[in-house]
Design an enzyme around this catalytic site. Sequence first.
Site, PDB file in Angstrom:
ATOM      1  N   SER A 195       5.522  -1.499   4.448  1.00  0.00           N
ATOM      2  CA  SER A 195       5.373  -2.872   4.916  1.00  0.00           C
ATOM      3  C   SER A 195       5.970  -2.991   6.330  1.00  0.00           C
ATOM      4  O   SER A 195       5.615  -2.197   7.191  1.00  0.00           O
ATOM      5  CB  SER A 195       6.045  -3.809   3.912  1.00  0.00           C
ATOM      6  OG  SER A 195       5.571  -5.119   4.052  1.00  0.00           O
TER       7      SER A 195
ATOM      8  N   ASP B 221      -3.487  -3.825  -3.005  1.00  0.00           N
ATOM      9  CA  ASP B 221      -2.726  -4.594  -2.012  1.00  0.00           C
ATOM     10  C   ASP B 221      -3.649  -5.622  -1.348  1.00  0.00           C
ATOM     11  O   ASP B 221      -4.651  -5.251  -0.746  1.00  0.00           O
ATOM     12  CB  ASP B 221      -2.167  -3.614  -0.967  1.00  0.00           C
ATOM     13  CG  ASP B 221      -1.125  -4.238  -0.051  1.00  0.00           C
ATOM     14  OD1 ASP B 221      -1.105  -5.474   0.086  1.00  0.00           O
ATOM     15  OD2 ASP B 221      -0.343  -3.476   0.533  1.00  0.00           O
TER      16      ASP B 221
ATOM     17  N   HIS C 270       0.884  -5.036  -3.241  1.00  0.00           N
ATOM     18  CA  HIS C 270       1.694  -4.558  -2.111  1.00  0.00           C
ATOM     19  C   HIS C 270       3.046  -3.975  -2.535  1.00  0.00           C
ATOM     20  O   HIS C 270       3.456  -2.915  -2.077  1.00  0.00           O
ATOM     21  CB  HIS C 270       1.887  -5.738  -1.151  1.00  0.00           C
ATOM     22  CG  HIS C 270       2.613  -5.392   0.102  1.00  0.00           C
ATOM     23  ND1 HIS C 270       2.108  -4.502   1.021  1.00  0.00           N
ATOM     24  CD2 HIS C 270       3.816  -5.798   0.597  1.00  0.00           C
ATOM     25  CE1 HIS C 270       2.961  -4.387   2.037  1.00  0.00           C
ATOM     26  NE2 HIS C 270       4.001  -5.150   1.794  1.00  0.00           N
TER      27      HIS C 270
END
Lengths: 367, 367
Positions: free
Chosen positions: A136, A304, A334
């Site tokens: 991320s 995701d 995610h």
Amino acid sequence: MITDGSLVHVPIGTLRTEAGAEIPEATIAYRAWGDFHGKNLLIVEHALTGDTDARSWWDGLIGPGKALDTDTWCVLCSNVIGGCAGSTGPSSPHPKDDKPWGSRFPAISIRDQVTAEYRLLEELGVREVQAILGGSMGGARTLEWTLMYPEMVRSAAVIAVSARASAWQIGIQSAQIDAIEQDPHWHGGDYYQTDEVPAAGLGTARRIAHLTYRGEQEIDERFGVMPQPGENPLGPYRDPAQRFAVESYLDYQATKLVERFDAGSYVMLTDALNRHDIGRDRGGLNKALASITVPTMIVGVDTDILYPYHQQEHLSRNIGKLMAMAKIVSPVGHDAFLTETRQMDRILRRFLVLSCQGNPPTPPEKP
Amino acid sequence: MITDGSLVHVPIGTLRTEAGAEIPEATIAYRAWGDFHGKNLLIVEHALTGDTDARSWWDGLIGPGKALDTDTWCVLCSNVIGGCAGSTGPSSPHPKDDKPWGSRFPAISIRDQVTAEYRLLEELGVREVQAILGGSMGGARTLEWTLMYPEMVRSAAVIAVSARASAWQIGIQSAQIDAIEQDPHWHGGDYYQTDEVPAAGLGTARRIAHLTYRGEQEIDERFGVMPQPGENPLGPYRDPAQRFAVESYLDYQATKLVERFDAGSYVMLTDALNRHDIGRDRGGLNKALASITVPTMIVGVDTDILYPYHQQEHLSRNIGKLMAMAKIVSPVGHDAFLTETRQMDRILRRFLVLSCQGNPPTPPEKP
């Protein structure tokens, strides 16, 4: 370098941001685990609301005998500039008057975060990093590392991120920023000297964010249309106090974040994610990607919705030096890079084997 | 029945809701196009912020020679109870004091919406409907029609919806409701008698909703990381007035909705979507689905993140009388059933062929 896992604060001097502002007397905080002997450093990059305590948030993956084996490697994780877990951020005292930076804190980009980390490593006397890895926002920093300081980095693992923010991400992230900035307790970013906290705004931001971090199948399997026990969301009149179980779950996530995270940092770091674009001032996205010379592994999650898998396919197809690609298969979405420990264990072990061709560095002979 | 496309208001008496409240002197508004001769009625069901003007929002699909051919069919579209486009809703005058219903308006379910529509058809003397069709919240009503009044309905097309709300939908929809209810201009649902309107809250709700209606690939292709012309979202300090193009686009969508839609209706109808569950009081989801005897076509969009395609697969696998299934392939996401006119044209023509085995009803001989 202190490698006992304690929180260490390192002054890095004045940081000049990509957009031209200055943060004097900046500090970066870090934790590290495992003896460091010059060639065996792994940098782990945390995500938006993460912190230096990587052994907690990457539970089961860092430690003696773990995928990131601290008997072999020294694992370091630093708090991002703009954060609120030890490094200088909006809630830190300004050197001029010791009052919180608040709205005086400049906008930061992912590149500014990497610059600050590089300065930390300079202060620590680090000259070589065997691998940088993160998911991320941590993946965004990892990618920028391969472009900004390739001579220092032997390999990289870029997880659940893209080459730049997508318009959808900017949209949903801006909605979160708006929720905080519209909270009357925000006071234009200078709430620190009031006795108010923009808890409602930060809570709303977190509820929205959490729904982008979690796959709908996972959330649905857990909650479906169940009412929260003792509440009736199907009554004759709408009543916000009568909730579905999933609403209560999101309220809980919101409360937890409000307790541990600063709204000012949330705004600055979310804004940094909006600014993520490795193509900026480098001749565009694919030219920048093609110029990457650091062997890089790309990892994505099949479900995701925040950083959809096609974005990792784009990275892997266009990156100059692709080491390998891996897909995490999970209903979680995610957050799977944090929760699917078994799969991440396999992926990280493979990454490190590829990173050093199966020959991890050995410590110097003791006299 | 008036079939010239003008807005007609029909009193339907007192509506008792599923949860046990009452709406006295309720009115349902409708528009219809094409001569009605008893056997040739098509009911088109609008989505959350839709209205009776189906020829506008389903542009190119209704009219002489179109897929829903008004030379053959009479196409009727009514405004949902709780709405703000002609039917009784929170902004309507309460029969007791002529002041807006506001917070006195009861919670409504999808089933209440269908009950109100059935009462409208009773008032109009309709005994048979050749087909009911709709997408999103209109699809939810269509599905409930097949369970509540199967004897009246010859066929149905259920588009871009599920058998019940998912926890993810409830989560993201509740975030929208919260944004409105937390707006100080909301006044607990009774803002009508003030000179304030919860525009900020409704705008926030719409921004979030729009990102669930549109596929991230479509939005990204249009806006990417472009700044709004004349603004600089990459400046040295964060400034909400300096936007990315996608932020401006979402602001525009928000403003447009605020101008045309009542916040009270938005809350009640979003709450109705949270309550959508065809399994309630029918022995559960799959038992309810299996009991459907109306030949039904299921349509989904491959990139829909609000009602993902696996939900339409679930419908098609479990419904008692599956007529056909169709997939809209589009980067647009959920809204594709409104925007992919060419594909919808093909799907609706096929649906009507299957619905009447290629023999559309003919009008009675004129003397």
